[in-house]
Design a protein around this motif. Sequence first.
Motif, PDB file in Angstrom:
ATOM      1  N   TRP A   1       0.977  -1.193   0.170  1.00  0.00           N
ATOM      2  CA  TRP A   1      -0.096  -0.255   0.200  1.00  0.00           C
ATOM      3  C   TRP A   1       0.927   1.285  -0.093  1.00  0.00           C
ATOM      4  O   TRP A   1       2.054   2.184   0.309  1.00  0.00           O
ATOM      5  CB  TRP A   1      -0.657  -0.005   1.405  1.00  0.00           C
ATOM      6  CG  TRP A   1      -2.412  -0.919   1.271  1.00  0.00           C
ATOM      7  CD1 TRP A   1      -1.504  -2.484   2.118  1.00  0.00           C
ATOM      8  CD2 TRP A   1      -2.674  -0.394   0.326  1.00  0.00           C
ATOM      9  NE1 TRP A   1      -2.751  -3.272   1.900  1.00  0.00           N
ATOM     10  CE2 TRP A   1      -3.804  -2.138   1.096  1.00  0.00           C
ATOM     11  CE3 TRP A   1      -4.031  -0.017  -0.365  1.00  0.00           C
ATOM     12  CZ2 TRP A   1      -4.743  -2.778   0.844  1.00  0.00           C
ATOM     13  CZ3 TRP A   1      -5.344  -0.091  -0.446  1.00  0.00           C
ATOM     14  CH2 TRP A   1      -5.664  -1.492  -0.544  1.00  0.00           C
ATOM     15  N   ARG A   2       0.414   2.333  -0.222  1.00  0.00           N
ATOM     16  CA  ARG A   2       1.023   3.994  -0.726  1.00  0.00           C
ATOM     17  C   ARG A   2      -0.194   4.890  -0.200  1.00  0.00           C
ATOM     18  O   ARG A   2      -1.113   5.574  -2.101  1.00  0.00           O
ATOM     19  CB  ARG A   2       1.759   3.821  -1.953  1.00  0.00           C
ATOM     20  CG  ARG A   2       2.787   5.393  -1.885  1.00  0.00           C
ATOM     21  CD  ARG A   2       3.185   5.927  -2.486  1.00  0.00           C
ATOM     22  NE  ARG A   2       4.982   4.717  -3.147  1.00  0.00           N
ATOM     23  CZ  ARG A   2       5.187   4.438  -3.721  1.00  0.00           C
ATOM     24  NH1 ARG A   2       5.103   5.208  -5.188  1.00  0.00           N
ATOM     25  NH2 ARG A   2       6.948   4.239  -3.530  1.00  0.00           N
ATOM     26  N   GLY A   3      -0.978   4.683   0.445  1.00  0.00           N
ATOM     27  CA  GLY A   3      -2.109   6.089   0.689  1.00  0.00           C
ATOM     28  C   GLY A   3      -3.278   5.114   0.380  1.00  0.00           C
ATOM     29  O   GLY A   3      -3.359   4.473   1.168  1.00  0.00           O
ATOM     30  N   ASP A   4      -3.567   5.358  -0.699  1.00  0.00           N
ATOM     31  CA  ASP A   4      -5.194   4.064  -0.361  1.00  0.00           C
ATOM     32  C   ASP A   4      -4.778   3.286  -2.078  1.00  0.00           C
ATOM     33  O   ASP A   4      -5.897   3.175  -1.997  1.00  0.00           O
ATOM     34  CB  ASP A   4      -6.299   5.273  -1.252  1.00  0.00           C
ATOM     35  CG  ASP A   4      -6.431   5.974  -2.051  1.00  0.00           C
ATOM     36  OD1 ASP A   4      -5.291   6.869  -2.618  1.00  0.00           O
ATOM     37  OD2 ASP A   4      -7.065   6.626  -3.049  1.00  0.00           O
ATOM     38  N   ARG A   5      -3.666   3.225  -2.412  1.00  0.00           N
ATOM     39  CA  ARG A   5      -3.138   2.509  -4.194  1.00  0.00           C
ATOM     40  C   ARG A   5      -2.480   1.663  -2.929  1.00  0.00           C
ATOM     41  O   ARG A   5      -1.503   1.741  -2.722  1.00  0.00           O
ATOM     42  CB  ARG A   5      -2.205   3.477  -4.529  1.00  0.00           C
ATOM     43  CG  ARG A   5      -3.644   4.628  -5.220  1.00  0.00           C
ATOM     44  CD  ARG A   5      -2.934   5.139  -6.825  1.00  0.00           C
ATOM     45  NE  ARG A   5      -3.905   6.710  -6.631  1.00  0.00           N
ATOM     46  CZ  ARG A   5      -4.613   5.945  -7.537  1.00  0.00           C
ATOM     47  NH1 ARG A   5      -4.930   5.307  -8.212  1.00  0.00           N
ATOM     48  NH2 ARG A   5      -5.563   6.769  -8.322  1.00  0.00           N
TER      49      ARG A   5
ATOM     50  N   GLU B   1       3.254  -1.460   3.641  1.00  0.00           N
ATOM     51  CA  GLU B   1       3.896  -0.315   3.328  1.00  0.00           C
ATOM     52  C   GLU B   1       5.105   0.484   2.798  1.00  0.00           C
ATOM     53  O   GLU B   1       6.239  -0.219   2.494  1.00  0.00           O
ATOM     54  CB  GLU B   1       3.489   1.134   4.577  1.00  0.00           C
ATOM     55  CG  GLU B   1       2.294   0.308   5.225  1.00  0.00           C
ATOM     56  CD  GLU B   1       1.031   1.619   4.536  1.00  0.00           C
ATOM     57  OE1 GLU B   1       0.707   2.192   3.660  1.00  0.00           O
ATOM     58  OE2 GLU B   1      -0.093   0.334   4.599  1.00  0.00           O
TER      59      GLU B   1
ATOM     60  N   THR C   1      -6.684   1.566  -7.372  1.00  0.00           N
ATOM     61  CA  THR C   1      -7.236   2.182  -6.121  1.00  0.00           C
ATOM     62  C   THR C   1      -7.445   0.649  -5.874  1.00  0.00           C
ATOM     63  O   THR C   1      -7.588  -0.432  -6.882  1.00  0.00           O
ATOM     64  CB  THR C   1      -8.775   3.093  -6.463  1.00  0.00           C
ATOM     65  OG1 THR C   1      -9.463   2.320  -7.463  1.00  0.00           O
ATOM     66  CG2 THR C   1      -7.993   3.907  -6.207  1.00  0.00           C
TER      67      THR C   1
ATOM     68  N   PRO D   1      -6.199   5.914   6.091  1.00  0.00           N
ATOM     69  CA  PRO D   1      -4.804   6.475   6.097  1.00  0.00           C
ATOM     70  C   PRO D   1      -5.311   7.690   6.057  1.00  0.00           C
ATOM     71  O   PRO D   1      -6.382   9.014   5.805  1.00  0.00           O
ATOM     72  CB  PRO D   1      -4.755   6.572   4.307  1.00  0.00           C
ATOM     73  CG  PRO D   1      -5.404   6.179   3.617  1.00  0.00           C
ATOM     74  CD  PRO D   1      -5.902   5.402   4.327  1.00  0.00           C
TER      75      PRO D   1
ATOM     76  N   PRO E   1      -3.462  13.397   2.103  1.00  0.00           N
ATOM     77  CA  PRO E   1      -2.959  14.307   1.411  1.00  0.00           C
ATOM     78  C   PRO E   1      -2.523  15.122   2.479  1.00  0.00           C
ATOM     79  O   PRO E   1      -3.680  16.278   2.111  1.00  0.00           O
ATOM     80  CB  PRO E   1      -3.203  14.267   0.095  1.00  0.00           C
ATOM     81  CG  PRO E   1      -4.209  13.724   0.339  1.00  0.00           C
ATOM     82  CD  PRO E   1      -4.872  13.020   1.648  1.00  0.00           C
TER      83      PRO E   1
ATOM     84  N   THR F   1      -0.414  17.909  -2.664  1.00  0.00           N
ATOM     85  CA  THR F   1       0.306  16.598  -2.271  1.00  0.00           C
ATOM     86  C   THR F   1      -0.103  16.124  -3.471  1.00  0.00           C
ATOM     87  O   THR F   1      -1.391  15.370  -3.352  1.00  0.00           O
ATOM     88  CB  THR F   1       0.745  15.943  -1.413  1.00  0.00           C
ATOM     89  OG1 THR F   1       1.147  16.635  -0.084  1.00  0.00           O
ATOM     90  CG2 THR F   1       1.394  14.310  -1.672  1.00  0.00           C
TER      91      THR F   1
ATOM     92  N   ALA G   1      -1.477  12.560  -6.136  1.00  0.00           N
ATOM     93  CA  ALA G   1      -1.670  11.300  -5.161  1.00  0.00           C
ATOM     94  C   ALA G   1      -0.998  10.556  -6.207  1.00  0.00           C
ATOM     95  O   ALA G   1      -0.380  10.977  -7.121  1.00  0.00           O
ATOM     96  CB  ALA G   1      -3.509  11.486  -5.875  1.00  0.00           C
TER      97      ALA G   1
END
Length: 164
Positions: free
Chosen positions: A26-30, A106, A125, A152, A155, A159, A161
């Motif tokens: 995961w990185r943020g919501d992706r 992460e 996503t 999360p 942002p 920033t 996405a």
Amino acid sequence: MTTPPADRSSREYPDRPWVGVGVVVWRGDRVLLIRRGKAPRLGQWSLPGGAQSVGETVFETAVREVREETGLEVVPTGIVTVVDAITPDAEGRVHFHYTLVEVAAESADGDAVCADDALEACWATADEAAELTEWDETRRVILLSASQRPSPPPPAPGTPAPSR
């Protein structure tokens, strides 16, 4: 009827299940997807991962496999689930048999640079990943991992996405 290869320790027509580790990065919501460069599921979008080596923990396998396939560094955060991946051949014999330990992780910044057996990579996503992936278990694991994550933080203003 074809005879399976004589080397029963092979991944094809094995004499035992292989332990594999899939990584829901995961990185943020992706989530990170890779296009597989080897069978089974050659050419399909999937999670990075691979076989566990002797003397290696599940989390060490997760870190190594993501690094080998994408060059990204990850921090494992937990076990999502375990999946039985049994693929029969046309005659009903077990062609592939993996016990897959699915690990959540992460990733910090950095671009995925495909190597090893990953043909390409993208960030998606959970909904986009469900559309891209063909195997129901991959979809289920991603959605399960998403449901297990704390929300999360939003942002910081300005920033961008993460991109695909």
